[in-house]
Design a protein around this motif. Sequence first.
Motif, PDB file in Angstrom:
ATOM      1  N   LEU A 159      -7.434  -3.841 -17.960  1.00  0.00           N
ATOM      2  CA  LEU A 159      -8.360  -4.889 -17.467  1.00  0.00           C
ATOM      3  C   LEU A 159      -7.149  -5.286 -16.193  1.00  0.00           C
ATOM      4  CD1 LEU A 159      -7.362  -8.154 -20.712  1.00  0.00           C
ATOM      5  CD2 LEU A 159      -9.611  -6.244 -20.153  1.00  0.00           C
ATOM      6  N   ARG A 160      -8.265  -6.214 -15.667  1.00  0.00           N
ATOM      7  CA  ARG A 160      -7.716  -6.078 -13.456  1.00  0.00           C
ATOM      8  C   ARG A 160      -7.587  -7.644 -13.617  1.00  0.00           C
ATOM      9  NH1 ARG A 160      -6.416  -1.846 -14.204  1.00  0.00           N
ATOM     10  NH2 ARG A 160      -7.351   0.023 -13.814  1.00  0.00           N
ATOM     11  N   CYS A 161      -6.755  -8.233 -13.991  1.00  0.00           N
ATOM     12  CA  CYS A 161      -6.581  -9.202 -13.767  1.00  0.00           C
ATOM     13  C   CYS A 161      -6.572 -10.216 -12.615  1.00  0.00           C
ATOM     14  CB  CYS A 161      -5.146 -10.544 -14.533  1.00  0.00           C
ATOM     15  SG  CYS A 161      -5.881 -10.219 -16.268  1.00  0.00           S
TER      16      CYS A 161
ATOM     17  N   GLY B  87       2.191  -3.658 -17.080  1.00  0.00           N
ATOM     18  CA  GLY B  87       0.977  -3.205 -16.869  1.00  0.00           C
ATOM     19  C   GLY B  87       0.344  -3.404 -18.925  1.00  0.00           C
ATOM     20  N   GLU B  88      -0.277  -2.738 -18.941  1.00  0.00           N
ATOM     21  CA  GLU B  88      -1.084  -2.962 -20.226  1.00  0.00           C
ATOM     22  C   GLU B  88      -0.524  -2.098 -22.146  1.00  0.00           C
ATOM     23  OE1 GLU B  88      -1.829  -5.716 -22.539  1.00  0.00           O
ATOM     24  OE2 GLU B  88      -1.679  -4.764 -24.272  1.00  0.00           O
TER      25      GLU B  88
ATOM     26  N   CYS C  77      -3.369  -0.019 -17.049  1.00  0.00           N
ATOM     27  CA  CYS C  77      -4.321  -1.447 -18.014  1.00  0.00           C
ATOM     28  C   CYS C  77      -5.310  -1.526 -17.950  1.00  0.00           C
ATOM     29  CB  CYS C  77      -3.660  -2.840 -17.363  1.00  0.00           C
ATOM     30  SG  CYS C  77      -4.153  -4.247 -18.130  1.00  0.00           S
TER      31      CYS C  77
ATOM     32  N   ASN D  84      -2.107  -8.176 -23.720  1.00  0.00           N
ATOM     33  CA  ASN D  84      -3.647  -8.929 -23.431  1.00  0.00           C
ATOM     34  C   ASN D  84      -3.905  -8.639 -24.622  1.00  0.00           C
ATOM     35  OD1 ASN D  84      -5.102  -6.099 -24.221  1.00  0.00           O
ATOM     36  ND2 ASN D  84      -4.504  -6.262 -21.470  1.00  0.00           N
TER      37      ASN D  84
ATOM     38  N   SER E 143       2.240  -6.338 -12.265  1.00  0.00           N
ATOM     39  CA  SER E 143       1.642  -4.647 -13.568  1.00  0.00           C
ATOM     40  C   SER E 143       2.707  -3.431 -13.208  1.00  0.00           C
ATOM     41  CB  SER E 143       0.323  -3.960 -13.432  1.00  0.00           C
ATOM     42  OG  SER E 143       0.044  -3.852 -12.419  1.00  0.00           O
TER      43      SER E 143
ATOM     44  N   TYR F 135      -4.838 -12.259 -10.759  1.00  0.00           N
ATOM     45  CA  TYR F 135      -3.333 -12.705 -10.228  1.00  0.00           C
ATOM     46  C   TYR F 135      -2.752 -11.366 -10.299  1.00  0.00           C
ATOM     47  CZ  TYR F 135      -2.633 -13.882 -15.110  1.00  0.00           C
ATOM     48  OH  TYR F 135      -3.461 -13.999 -16.947  1.00  0.00           O
ATOM     49  N   CYS F 136      -3.031 -10.666 -10.815  1.00  0.00           N
ATOM     50  CA  CYS F 136      -2.213  -8.934 -10.845  1.00  0.00           C
ATOM     51  C   CYS F 136      -1.795  -8.406 -10.692  1.00  0.00           C
ATOM     52  CB  CYS F 136      -2.348  -9.340 -12.696  1.00  0.00           C
ATOM     53  SG  CYS F 136      -0.436  -8.252 -13.100  1.00  0.00           S
ATOM     54  N   MET F 137      -3.556  -7.801 -10.608  1.00  0.00           N
ATOM     55  CA  MET F 137      -3.696  -6.681  -9.246  1.00  0.00           C
ATOM     56  C   MET F 137      -5.200  -7.252  -9.197  1.00  0.00           C
ATOM     57  SD  MET F 137      -4.169  -3.735 -12.360  1.00  0.00           S
ATOM     58  CE  MET F 137      -3.141  -3.204 -14.036  1.00  0.00           C
TER      59      MET F 137
END
Length: 320
Positions: free
Chosen positions: A21-23, A66-67, A19, A95, A316, A25-27
């Motif tokens: 990004l590194r949100c 992931g993205e 991904c 995203n 992710s 709540y996710c990672m």
Amino acid sequence: MSRGRRIVDYLRISVTDRCNLRCVYCMPPEGVECIPHESVLTYEEIAFFVRVAADLGFSKVRLTGGEPLVRRGLSWLVRQLAVTPGIVDISLTTNGILLPRYAEELKAAGLNRVNISVDTFDPERYRQVTRGGSLEQALQGVEAAFAARLTPVKINTVLTYETLDELPAFVAQTRERPLHVRFIEWMPVGGCGPTSPVDSPTRDEVIARLSTMGRLQPAPSPGGWGPARYFTFAGYRGTLGFISAMSDHFCGDCNRLRLTADGKLKNCLFSDDEVEVREPLREENAQTTAKRIRESLERKTFNRFCVDHANQRGMSQIGG
Ligand code: SAM
Ligand code: SF4
């Protein structure tokens, strides 16, 4: 496919665990250990899997990660899925950051619609939540989705008590155009759970707030096959949806199987139950692939929901 009275016809396919990004709540901030390249299913293997699944009665596919857009050549896969007999709907969860680059070619390949994750309309908050992302780029992704007619366009929002003050901004998005905002309750899945628990308001709490802003009324689903419940304000063109896994368990109506990027079938987001399918895909063995799909469905419980259940994989790595 069916199990008793239940129809399971929806595949969520993770094409990558990587991904951009590194949100929170996710990672975790350092990201998660990536699946080695050689273990990731090729697009040919995914397309083969979908052909076998379609023969068994699966008809809808969502691509995720992931993205998914960080993996090159996604349009090629979409084109293969679009010509698979029996597949009637192909959607993408993203995203949005790379969508301006790919929206037109994805549409031309046969992608029907997109869900774009935007948790806040405040650029600084967005940067914090995604650990460095640009809200402007994500919103350009939303515009690109409309321009390419990847409709209905939906926004996925993991709402928190901090962002609750932005409800008017979310509502405003639904006034002039058919944009559908879905509030997702944070779920304790995998590594994200203990490291970044997010305190999400429940659907009832959000509805109570929305009701102070006007006359909220139930609305039909804008299209899709998921568990969201929808509302709208009179005269608005878009809707507000709720995916409330924590406060309103919907396991009994679950219609999906998941395929991870490394070729494991998962019959529940909250479960570690996995059926290995990579090997038969590599061998192009349709019979064994079909057998494994049946096996995964056979083990699906439709009532497993348990917030204490610590899934080994993070969101992710499953695909949300
Ligand atoms: N990268 C893409 C995106 O963000 O849309 C697709 C993958 S992401 C894992 C899919 C969805 O899962 C996103 O809408 C994201 O907000 C949601 N999600 C991730 N972690 C979550 C969590 N712990 N609880 C609830 N939703 C989560
Ligand atoms: Fe990446 Fe999507 Fe997870 Fe955010 S929610 S870190 S964009 S996979």
